[in-house]
Design a protein around this motif. Structure first.
Motif, PDB file in Angstrom:
ATOM      1  N   SER A   1     -34.404 122.219 -17.400  1.00  0.00           N
ATOM      2  CA  SER A   1     -35.431 122.972 -17.825  1.00  0.00           C
ATOM      3  C   SER A   1     -35.291 124.453 -17.884  1.00  0.00           C
ATOM      4  CB  SER A   1     -36.930 122.639 -17.128  1.00  0.00           C
ATOM      5  OG  SER A   1     -36.822 123.208 -15.715  1.00  0.00           O
ATOM      6  N   SER A   2     -36.165 124.878 -18.737  1.00  0.00           N
ATOM      7  CA  SER A   2     -35.975 126.546 -18.876  1.00  0.00           C
ATOM      8  C   SER A   2     -36.290 127.263 -17.569  1.00  0.00           C
ATOM      9  CB  SER A   2     -36.916 127.089 -20.022  1.00  0.00           C
ATOM     10  OG  SER A   2     -38.207 126.652 -19.807  1.00  0.00           O
ATOM     11  N   ASP A   3     -37.298 126.678 -16.744  1.00  0.00           N
ATOM     12  CA  ASP A   3     -37.732 127.294 -15.665  1.00  0.00           C
ATOM     13  C   ASP A   3     -36.478 127.231 -14.638  1.00  0.00           C
ATOM     14  OD1 ASP A   3     -40.224 127.962 -16.346  1.00  0.00           O
ATOM     15  OD2 ASP A   3     -41.266 126.082 -15.551  1.00  0.00           O
ATOM     16  N   ASN A   4     -35.992 125.883 -14.467  1.00  0.00           N
ATOM     17  CA  ASN A   4     -34.644 125.770 -13.555  1.00  0.00           C
ATOM     18  C   ASN A   4     -33.394 126.731 -13.931  1.00  0.00           C
ATOM     19  OD1 ASN A   4     -35.975 124.091 -11.724  1.00  0.00           O
ATOM     20  ND2 ASN A   4     -35.378 122.003 -12.948  1.00  0.00           N
ATOM     21  N   VAL A   5     -33.293 126.807 -15.270  1.00  0.00           N
ATOM     22  CA  VAL A   5     -32.212 127.671 -15.777  1.00  0.00           C
ATOM     23  C   VAL A   5     -32.725 129.187 -15.357  1.00  0.00           C
ATOM     24  CG1 VAL A   5     -31.188 128.997 -17.751  1.00  0.00           C
ATOM     25  CG2 VAL A   5     -31.509 126.141 -17.675  1.00  0.00           C
ATOM     26  N   SER A   6     -34.010 129.567 -15.383  1.00  0.00           N
ATOM     27  CA  SER A   6     -34.420 130.940 -15.078  1.00  0.00           C
ATOM     28  C   SER A   6     -33.954 131.254 -13.507  1.00  0.00           C
ATOM     29  CB  SER A   6     -35.558 131.184 -15.626  1.00  0.00           C
ATOM     30  OG  SER A   6     -35.877 131.123 -16.873  1.00  0.00           O
ATOM     31  N   ARG A   7     -34.400 130.062 -12.826  1.00  0.00           N
ATOM     32  CA  ARG A   7     -34.252 130.323 -11.190  1.00  0.00           C
ATOM     33  C   ARG A   7     -32.868 130.552 -11.056  1.00  0.00           C
ATOM     34  NH1 ARG A   7     -35.835 125.210  -8.816  1.00  0.00           N
ATOM     35  NH2 ARG A   7     -35.740 126.083  -6.963  1.00  0.00           N
ATOM     36  N   VAL A   8     -32.171 129.679 -11.663  1.00  0.00           N
ATOM     37  CA  VAL A   8     -30.377 129.741 -11.191  1.00  0.00           C
ATOM     38  C   VAL A   8     -30.074 131.123 -11.627  1.00  0.00           C
ATOM     39  CG1 VAL A   8     -28.313 128.650 -11.523  1.00  0.00           C
ATOM     40  CG2 VAL A   8     -30.123 127.333 -11.182  1.00  0.00           C
ATOM     41  N   ARG A   9     -30.594 131.316 -12.867  1.00  0.00           N
ATOM     42  CA  ARG A   9     -30.016 132.669 -13.263  1.00  0.00           C
ATOM     43  C   ARG A   9     -30.332 134.011 -12.488  1.00  0.00           C
ATOM     44  NH1 ARG A   9     -29.262 135.036 -18.812  1.00  0.00           N
ATOM     45  NH2 ARG A   9     -29.546 137.271 -18.788  1.00  0.00           N
ATOM     46  N   SER A  10     -31.607 133.670 -11.906  1.00  0.00           N
ATOM     47  CA  SER A  10     -31.814 135.019 -10.952  1.00  0.00           C
ATOM     48  C   SER A  10     -31.046 135.031  -9.780  1.00  0.00           C
ATOM     49  CB  SER A  10     -33.590 134.793 -10.639  1.00  0.00           C
ATOM     50  OG  SER A  10     -33.906 135.746  -9.658  1.00  0.00           O
ATOM     51  N   TYR A  11     -30.832 134.036  -9.199  1.00  0.00           N
ATOM     52  CA  TYR A  11     -29.984 133.929  -7.896  1.00  0.00           C
ATOM     53  C   TYR A  11     -28.428 134.378  -8.213  1.00  0.00           C
ATOM     54  CZ  TYR A  11     -33.786 132.079  -4.957  1.00  0.00           C
ATOM     55  OH  TYR A  11     -35.101 131.596  -4.279  1.00  0.00           O
ATOM     56  N   PHE A  12     -27.998 133.555  -9.436  1.00  0.00           N
ATOM     57  CA  PHE A  12     -26.808 134.073  -9.815  1.00  0.00           C
ATOM     58  C   PHE A  12     -26.465 135.427 -10.059  1.00  0.00           C
ATOM     59  CE2 PHE A  12     -23.830 135.028 -13.354  1.00  0.00           C
ATOM     60  CZ  PHE A  12     -22.501 134.364 -12.878  1.00  0.00           C
ATOM     61  N   LEU A  13     -27.228 136.057 -10.602  1.00  0.00           N
ATOM     62  CA  LEU A  13     -27.164 137.632 -11.080  1.00  0.00           C
ATOM     63  C   LEU A  13     -27.207 138.435  -9.789  1.00  0.00           C
ATOM     64  CD1 LEU A  13     -29.249 138.230 -14.292  1.00  0.00           C
ATOM     65  CD2 LEU A  13     -26.505 138.021 -14.009  1.00  0.00           C
ATOM     66  N   GLU A  14     -28.114 138.125  -8.910  1.00  0.00           N
ATOM     67  CA  GLU A  14     -28.223 138.667  -7.581  1.00  0.00           C
ATOM     68  C   GLU A  14     -26.910 138.763  -6.877  1.00  0.00           C
ATOM     69  OE1 GLU A  14     -29.879 136.782  -3.718  1.00  0.00           O
ATOM     70  OE2 GLU A  14     -31.504 137.510  -4.678  1.00  0.00           O
ATOM     71  N   TYR A  15     -26.323 137.449  -6.847  1.00  0.00           N
ATOM     72  CA  TYR A  15     -25.018 137.337  -6.015  1.00  0.00           C
ATOM     73  C   TYR A  15     -23.894 137.929  -6.864  1.00  0.00           C
ATOM     74  CZ  TYR A  15     -21.382 135.085  -3.045  1.00  0.00           C
ATOM     75  OH  TYR A  15     -20.331 134.940  -2.035  1.00  0.00           O
ATOM     76  N   TYR A  16     -23.527 137.550  -8.226  1.00  0.00           N
ATOM     77  CA  TYR A  16     -22.438 137.844  -8.991  1.00  0.00           C
ATOM     78  C   TYR A  16     -22.362 139.462  -8.940  1.00  0.00           C
ATOM     79  CZ  TYR A  16     -19.071 137.398 -12.621  1.00  0.00           C
ATOM     80  OH  TYR A  16     -17.773 137.464 -13.503  1.00  0.00           O
ATOM     81  N   SER A  17     -23.411 140.100  -9.333  1.00  0.00           N
ATOM     82  CA  SER A  17     -23.540 141.358  -9.658  1.00  0.00           C
ATOM     83  C   SER A  17     -22.856 142.413  -8.312  1.00  0.00           C
ATOM     84  CB  SER A  17     -25.037 141.992  -9.887  1.00  0.00           C
ATOM     85  OG  SER A  17     -25.553 141.842  -8.509  1.00  0.00           O
ATOM     86  N   VAL A  18     -22.931 141.498  -7.198  1.00  0.00           N
ATOM     87  CA  VAL A  18     -22.244 142.157  -6.026  1.00  0.00           C
ATOM     88  C   VAL A  18     -20.774 141.699  -5.772  1.00  0.00           C
ATOM     89  CG1 VAL A  18     -22.341 142.566  -3.550  1.00  0.00           C
ATOM     90  CG2 VAL A  18     -24.516 142.593  -4.858  1.00  0.00           C
ATOM     91  N   HIS A  19     -20.500 140.555  -6.270  1.00  0.00           N
ATOM     92  CA  HIS A  19     -19.249 139.795  -5.808  1.00  0.00           C
ATOM     93  C   HIS A  19     -18.390 139.384  -6.925  1.00  0.00           C
ATOM     94  CE1 HIS A  19     -20.550 139.252  -1.613  1.00  0.00           C
ATOM     95  NE2 HIS A  19     -21.879 138.861  -2.063  1.00  0.00           N
ATOM     96  N   ASN A  20     -18.715 139.833  -8.160  1.00  0.00           N
ATOM     97  CA  ASN A  20     -17.776 139.490  -9.230  1.00  0.00           C
ATOM     98  C   ASN A  20     -16.404 140.020  -9.364  1.00  0.00           C
ATOM     99  OD1 ASN A  20     -18.431 142.217 -10.109  1.00  0.00           O
ATOM    100  ND2 ASN A  20     -19.557 141.539 -11.818  1.00  0.00           N
ATOM    101  N   THR A  21     -15.929 140.935  -8.557  1.00  0.00           N
ATOM    102  CA  THR A  21     -14.644 141.197  -8.370  1.00  0.00           C
ATOM    103  C   THR A  21     -13.810 140.717  -7.106  1.00  0.00           C
ATOM    104  OG1 THR A  21     -15.283 143.432  -7.223  1.00  0.00           O
ATOM    105  CG2 THR A  21     -14.937 143.320  -9.587  1.00  0.00           C
ATOM    106  N   ASP A  22     -14.681 139.955  -6.243  1.00  0.00           N
ATOM    107  CA  ASP A  22     -14.126 139.306  -4.896  1.00  0.00           C
ATOM    108  C   ASP A  22     -12.537 138.602  -5.362  1.00  0.00           C
ATOM    109  OD1 ASP A  22     -16.222 140.291  -3.737  1.00  0.00           O
ATOM    110  OD2 ASP A  22     -16.976 138.330  -3.203  1.00  0.00           O
ATOM    111  N   TYR A  23     -12.643 137.818  -6.145  1.00  0.00           N
ATOM    112  CA  TYR A  23     -11.597 137.182  -6.372  1.00  0.00           C
ATOM    113  C   TYR A  23     -10.965 137.108  -7.833  1.00  0.00           C
ATOM    114  CZ  TYR A  23     -12.699 134.817  -2.185  1.00  0.00           C
ATOM    115  OH  TYR A  23     -13.010 134.390  -0.720  1.00  0.00           O
TER     116      TYR A  23
END
Length: 216
Positions: free
Chosen positions: A63-85
């Protein structure tokens, strides 16, 4: 000689799959959904992060709600860790430097969100001159729609027949065809040689340096 080479980012210039997988799994875990093995992400990525999350979610939960929830947590993490590996593929930096030195313009056309695209290019290729670095932006259709390529051609002042488009997936080959640009499929990325052939790649290369013979 070509005047412009346009590159896809993920799976073409940079091997980003580990950070994408870890970040998406983090988001899925935070939302209570099952995670995936890294190799499964090779077929989840390529059409932008919204499609990535849809593919990663259980089919009955897309659903659009679940996609939005996943997107929020993803961006929170990926914006900090997108150069780790994440790392450039072997010989990519050399390829870009040689193109710069010969006066060939280079650009990036990615389905990764704009801020992530810019950050990775600035982080890994600080000494390379790009005429345009474009990612996914609101109101602009994602690849394989040709809009992003048209924008780069316009900004660079180069005609389509004087450009190459380089990517690792069928999405990239379809994008190039839609934009009227000669396509180069790279075999070191996230998708198979067979997929690139079936998608109509004009050329296949097994090493970044092979792109020089097509552009210089």
């Amino acid at each position: 000689m070509k005047e412009l080479v346009i590159f896809d980012l993920d799976g073409t210039l940079l091997n980003t799959i580990a950070d994408l997988a870890i970040s998406t799994n983090y988001a899925l875990r935070r939302c209570g959904f099952p995670e995936h093995r890294e190799e499964e992400y090779f077929h989840f990525v390529g059409n932008g992060i919204t499609k990535l999350f849809e593919r990663a979610l259980p089919e009955e939960c897309r659903s659009s709600d679940n996609v939005s929830r996943v997107r929020s947590y993803f961006l929170e993490y990926y914006s900090v860790h997108n150069t780790d590996y994440t790392r450039p593929y072997d010989k990519v930096e050399e390829l870009l430097s040689v193109l710069n030195s010969h006066g060939v313009k280079i650009a990036v056309a990615s389905n990764k969100y704009q801020a992530g695209t810019q950050k990775l290019i600035q982080y890994f290729f600080p000494g390379i001159d790009f005429v345009s670095v474009l990612g996914q932006r609101d109101g602009i259709p994602v690849k394989p729609a040709p809009d992003i390529v048209y924008e780069i051609l316009s900004k660079s002042g180069v005609e389509a027949e004087k450009a190459l488009y380089v990517g690792d997936s069928d999405v990239d080959m379809f994008t190039a065809k839609a934009a009227g640009v000669e396509s180069v499929g790279v075999t070191w990325g996230f998708r198979s040689r067979e997929e690139l052939i079936e998608a109509g790649a004009c050329h296949l290369v097994d090493s970044p340096i092979e792109i020089l013979r097509l552009s210089l």
